[in-house]
Design a protein around this motif. Structure first.
Motif, PDB file in Angstrom:
ATOM      1  N   GLY A  29      11.000  -4.571   2.551  1.00  0.00           N
ATOM      2  CA  GLY A  29      10.409  -5.401   1.792  1.00  0.00           C
ATOM      3  C   GLY A  29      10.949  -6.635   0.930  1.00  0.00           C
ATOM      4  N   VAL A  80       9.300  -7.454  10.108  1.00  0.00           N
ATOM      5  CA  VAL A  80       8.482  -6.867   8.750  1.00  0.00           C
ATOM      6  C   VAL A  80       9.333  -6.211   7.518  1.00  0.00           C
ATOM      7  N   SER A  91       8.110  -8.489   5.008  1.00  0.00           N
ATOM      8  CA  SER A  91       6.560  -8.505   4.586  1.00  0.00           C
ATOM      9  C   SER A  91       6.511  -6.530   3.934  1.00  0.00           C
ATOM     10  N   GLU A  92       7.441  -5.604   4.802  1.00  0.00           N
ATOM     11  CA  GLU A  92       6.917  -4.703   4.147  1.00  0.00           C
ATOM     12  C   GLU A  92       6.297  -4.480   2.446  1.00  0.00           C
ATOM     13  N   ASN A 141       6.732  -2.669  14.148  1.00  0.00           N
ATOM     14  CA  ASN A 141       6.627  -3.041  12.856  1.00  0.00           C
ATOM     15  C   ASN A 141       6.306  -1.540  11.380  1.00  0.00           C
ATOM     16  N   HIS A 194       5.690  -1.404   7.839  1.00  0.00           N
ATOM     17  CA  HIS A 194       4.398  -1.308   6.954  1.00  0.00           C
ATOM     18  C   HIS A 194       3.270  -0.559   6.920  1.00  0.00           C
ATOM     19  N   TYR A 235      -3.091  -3.042  11.874  1.00  0.00           N
ATOM     20  CA  TYR A 235      -1.733  -4.549  11.869  1.00  0.00           C
ATOM     21  C   TYR A 235      -2.770  -5.599  12.663  1.00  0.00           C
ATOM     22  N   ASN A 249       8.306   6.018   3.389  1.00  0.00           N
ATOM     23  CA  ASN A 249       7.814   5.922   4.845  1.00  0.00           C
ATOM     24  C   ASN A 249       7.257   6.776   5.117  1.00  0.00           C
TER      25      ASN A 249
END
Lengths: 390, 390, 390
Positions: B30, B99, B103-104, B247, B249, B272, C230
C-alpha cells in the motif's frame, strides 16, 4: 450488426428527481395457491450453463466417490465423450431453475416422485426448465393447499435430460398482491413419455484402481444394510450453495426473512433440501455407487426434518433389490433405500432406532410408532451398476 | 529453449544457519499519504485470468438474474460470441488488482466515481490494471488525507475494459518504514478518453422465457421505487471471496489485524465493499436488469456503513430517468438509484424511513436530518436495456 | 457400442423388503497398523481432473501472488504452454488422493519429507496416486505405531509429477473389523529415482509489472528474516476445502466424529494440515516466491499445533541458502525456512519469541527450551527463482 456509442461523463441526478412513495412497487415471486391452475405451463428464467469445473466442483463439495464425475480420463475410458455432470447436480439445478416461479412462496417441500434421468449432461451444455401444474388440492380456506407439479429439464438441443414430479405446500394469496407474471412459454411442454435412455458405454468394463474392489453389482444382496462411516458438518456455506444452483427461495439465505416467520421454520435459514440429499448421496457413494454408470431415478423422497448450519449429517443405505437389465450384459440394476440422520453417527442411529430407521416416517402413526427426530431424509433410488466381469 | 536439472535429496540445513534478528525485514504494501504524488502511475501486479466457470461462479454467488452472465446459449443468441463477465466481476477484480499498491494502507474507501465499462470481458481474457494519482488533499499533519486516483483495467490486447475514479482516506507514514516500491511501469498509462463502446448485438431482441416479462425498457418510469423482495445473509464466506477477486487488504480477512485497530473498524473483519455492492446489484437484478445488455456505468457510490459476517443485506431501486439512445433502436438507457440496507427488510426500511432513504447520506446534515444507520450503500447506475419489441 | 433401455415408473418397494439388522455392515476405510506391511503398494481411487478454473480458484483461495498460477498470459510469456497448477495444489491433491487408503485411520500426521515436484500440471491433466509402505515401527501393543510411506502422483500419461514421503501415527486394529480392501494395483509402483525435471522456459526473463521489483534471486541473502505482513482468518470453509481436494478423513469435517474423540483432537473439526501449509505459503508468496519458476521441493515439514475454524494464521520466512544452479544461467536456487504462527501477528511473534521461532520444535527439549504454542508449522523449501537480468 453491432451497436456502438460513446460513454459520457455521468452527472448525479438523484437529488433532482422527486421522491414519490406512491410510486413504490413490491415485485413478488413464486405462486400462491389461488394462482396455480392444473394444466398451466411455466417456462423458467435464466437457464444454467454447465462446465467441467462447476461439475467437478459440485461433485467434490458433495463428496461424490464415483470417478465418472471426478476424473475425465476415467469417464472417457468407460465410453462417455467427456466428464458427466453428477445426477445430483442435474437434479439440484433443474429443481432450482423452477423455484422462482413454482415454489418461492411454498411453505414446505413435501416430496419428490418419479425423478428420471434421461440423457447425460456434459461440459458446455446449457439447461433450462419447464413446469406443468398437475394437481391442486384445496384443504379449505384457512389452510395451505397442496400442489403436484411436473418439471422437465432440457438441454440446448431441446432434448429432455431430467423429469420429475414434486409436491409442495402453498398458502392462499388472500389480500396480498398478485405475484409477478411468469414469462410466456415459447414452446410446448417438453415431455419424454417413453423415456428411452442411450448411453455410449463401451461394455468393456475396465478394471482399475479408480473404483473400489467391492462395489460391483455382484457385491449387493437384497436386505443388506450399509452403514456409511463418515458424516459431514454443514456450515453456513449452504446459503451460497443454494444460490449457486440457482435456488431463489429466501428461506435458505435471508435471516431477516427466516426470523420473521413463525413456527418451526422460524429462526436460522434452513438448508435447502436438495443440498442435504446431495450430501447424503455423496456420503453413501464410496460404499454403493462407485461403479454406477447411470442413476436411473429416485422416488418417494421425503425431508422428514429440517437441517441448519452446524448440523452434521450421516447416511445409511439398504439394498431393496438387485435385478438383471434385460438385453444388457455388463450391468445390473440395484435398488436402494437411502436414509439420512443428523447430529448422531449413522452407526449410533442404527444402534438406537434399529429397524424403525427404515420404516417410512409417514407410516409410523399407523404402526403405532413415534417419528424419529434424528432422521432427516428417506428415498428409494435405482442405479445401473457395473458387473465385476463381462 | 528449455531448462533441465536433476532433483537431489534435500538435506535439512536450518539448524546450521545462525539466526540473526538484526536481519529481519518487514515488507509493507500500500502507500502512505506522503508516498503518493499527483501524476504518479502504478502498474499493478498479478493480473487475473477470466474463465467461463469463474464468471458463472461470480454471477451465481452474487445472485445475478441476467441470463447474459449465466447462460452461454442466451449470450450467443443475443449476439455476443460467448458468455460475458458480469460488470460487477470486472469492477471487483480491477479494483482489487490495485489494492496491494493503492489502498492496502487506506483507512477508508470514500467513494466511486465515473465507473465506465468500455469493452466486454470473455472467457480466456486476462486483465491487468494501472492507476494514476490524480489528487492528494492534505488536511494537516495530524489527520489522514484524501487521495483521488484513476484506475484502468486492460485486457491481454492492451484494450481498456474499465476505468473509474476512487477517493480513499490514507494516513501519513510518519516514523514508519517506507512501503515496498511499486513495480516499474512498462507502458504509458492507458486511457480511453473517448470511451467508444462497440457491442456485437444482433438487434433481434429475442423473446424467450429466460428473462422475465416485465423488465423491458418500456416497464420503467421515472420515479418508480422498486422494493426488492429478498435479502442475503452474508457469512464468513466474505473473507475467501475478498481474496478470490484478488483484494489483499487485511481489514477484510485478518482478525488479528482487525482486532488491533481502534475505533469503528475494530473487531471482526469488515466485508469488502465491492462484494456488498455486488450482492445489492444481484438482489435487484431480477426486477431491474434482466434485460440489460450493457452496464454503462456507476457514479457517486458510497458505503455509508460497514457490514460484517452475519449481516443480512437488502436492496431498493429508484428509477431516475429513461432515455432513448440516439441512433440505436432496440435499446434505451435506464438510470437508477440503488440503495442498500442491512438487518431490516427492504420493505420495512421503506416503511420506516420513507423518502429519506433516497436522500444522499452526505446531504442529511445540511437538510437537518440524521443519517440512517440501517442504510449501507447508495449509488447511481446507468443501464442499456432491451425494448420489448423492435 | 452403446447401451439403451427404457425407464419405467418406479414403484415403492421398501415396505415389502423385510428389515434384517443381522445384515448390517460397516465399511471402514484407512488402515490400522496391523494392516500395513512394508513393501505393500496401494493404487488410490478416484483421481482428480485439473482445470484452469480449479487451479486459479485454489491459487486465489490460498492467496498465491506468483502470476504463473493466476495469469495465463504471463505463464505463456515465461515459456509454459498454459497456466500451471500451483505446487501447493498438486501436493494437496496427491496427498488427499491417498487418504482414504493410507491415513483415514491415522491419529496424527507426523511429517513430510523429500517432497519433489518433477513435472508441471496443466489444465486438462488428470492425476492419480500410488503409495508404497516403506517402514512400520511398532512401539508396543498398547501404543500407536508409526509408519513411513512413499506416495507418487502420476498424470494421464503415467508420468510422475510429484513424489514424497510421509510419517503417520496409526493405532492397532485390535478387536475391530478389518478395513475395506484396497483396489488391486494395475501397474508397478511408479518411481522416478533420477527425478529429472524439464521446464519449457524461454530464458528471456520478462520484465513486467506483474511481479514485484524486489523478489528476484539477487534480492535474497542467507540469514534474511522476512516477516510477512498479513494474516488470514480461517473460517469453517476449511471443511469444504478439505473435501474439495479429495481428503476423506472425518477429523476435518465431521463434528460428530471429532466430538467423540478424547484428548487434544476432541471437539471441533481440525483444519487439514495441507490447507494450513497452503495458506502460509500464500501469505509468504508476495515477499519470496513471485518470481519462482519452479518449486524444487519441501522437506522436514511439521505441524506443531493444530488449527481450528476461527484461528488466524501468519507466516515468516528465513533465507537459508542462495545457490547457482549449475548449467542454468537465468535462475538460482533459494532455500527458505517457512514458519507459521496463529492468533498472533508474525511481527509480534518475532518480537515475543525471537530466534527461538526458527529453532525446530522437536529440538527444543534437548536445548532446554519450551515449545512455542503460538507456532503451528515449520518446513524447509527450495525454489528456482528468476534472476533480475540475464
Amino acid at each position: 450488426m453491432s451497436v456502438s456509442f460513446t460513454l459520457t461523463s455521468q452527472t448525479e441526478i438523484s437529488c433532482d428527481i422527486p421522491i414519490d412513495l406512491a410510486k413504490a412497487r413490491h415485485p413478488q415471486y413464486g405462486r400462491y395457491l389461488d394462482e396455480l391452475e392444473p394444466g398451466q405451463v411455466f417456462e423458467h428464467p435464466r437457464g444454467f450453463t454447465f462446465t467441467a469445473t462447476n461439475m467437478l466442483g459440485f461433485a467434490r463439495t458433495f463428496m461424490q466417490a464415483n470417478p465418472l464425475y471426478l476424473n475425465r480420463q476415467y469417464a472417457c475410458d468407460i465410453g462417455f465423450p467427456d466428464l458427466l455432470a453428477s445426477p445430483q447436480m442435474v437434479f439440484n439445478v433443474t429443481l432450482s431453475l423452477g423455484v422462482q416461479n413454482d415454489s418461492e412462496k411454498a411453505i414446505a417441500n413435501l416430496g419428490y416422485y418419479q425423478v428420471q434421468f434421461t440423457r447425460p449432461v456434459y461440459p458446455g451444455d446449457t439447461l433450462r426448465a419447464f413446469t406443468k401444474v398437475l394437481e391442486r388440492k384445496d384443504r379449505g380456506p384457512d389452510k395451505p393447499g397442496i400442489t403436484l407439479i411436473r418439471t422437465v429439464g432440457i438441454n440446448q438441443d431441446d432434448a429432455v435430460v431430467l423429469q420429475y414430479d414434486r409436491k409442495i405446500m402453498v398458502g392462499w394469496r388472500g389480500e396480498r398482491s398478485p405475484t409477478t407474471p411468469a414469462p410466456k412459454t415459447t414452446m410446448a411442454f417438453p415431455s419424454d413419455d417413453i423415456a428411452l435412455v442411450e448411453l455410449p458405454l463401451t461394455g468393456n468394463n475396465i478394471v482399475t484402481g479408480l473404483g473400489g474392489p467391492n462395489t460391483y453389482f455382484e457385491d449387493f444382496t437384497p436386505g443388506d444394510i450399509i452403514v456409511h462411516a463418515n458424516g459431514r458438518t454443514i456450515t453456513e456455506e449452504h446459503m451460497a450453495l443454494t444460490y449457486g444452483v440457482g435456488n431463489s427461495h429466501p428461506l435458505h439465505f435471508d435471516r431477516v426473512f427466516s426470523s420473521a416467520l413463525s413456527g418451526k421454520m422460524s429462526g436460522e435459514p434452513i438448508v435447502y433440501g436438495g443440498l442435504i440429499f446431495a450430501w447424503l448421496d455423496g456420503l453413501a457413494s464410496r460404499d454403493v455407487s462407485e461403479h454406477a454408470v447411470w442413476e436411473l431415478g429416485f422416488s418417494e423422497g421425503y425431508h422428514t426434518q429440517p437441517a441448519f448450519a452446524g448440523d452434521t449429517v450421516g447416511a445409511l443405505s439398504r439394498v431393496l433389490a438387485v435385478e438383471d437389465m434385460p438385453g444388457i450384459d455388463g450391468y445390473g440394476v440395484v435398488t436402494l433405500q437411502l436414509v439420512g440422520v443428523k447430529n448422531i453417527s449413522a452407526a449410533e442411529a442404527l444402534e438406537q432406532h434399529g429397524a424403525d430407521l427404515f420404516l417410512k416416517e409417514d407410516a409410523k402413526r399407523a404402526a403405532g410408532k413415534d417419528k424419529i427426530t434424528d432422521k432427516i431424509f428417506e428415498i428409494e433410488r435405482r442405479l445401473l451398476v457395473m458387473r465385476r466381469s463381462c
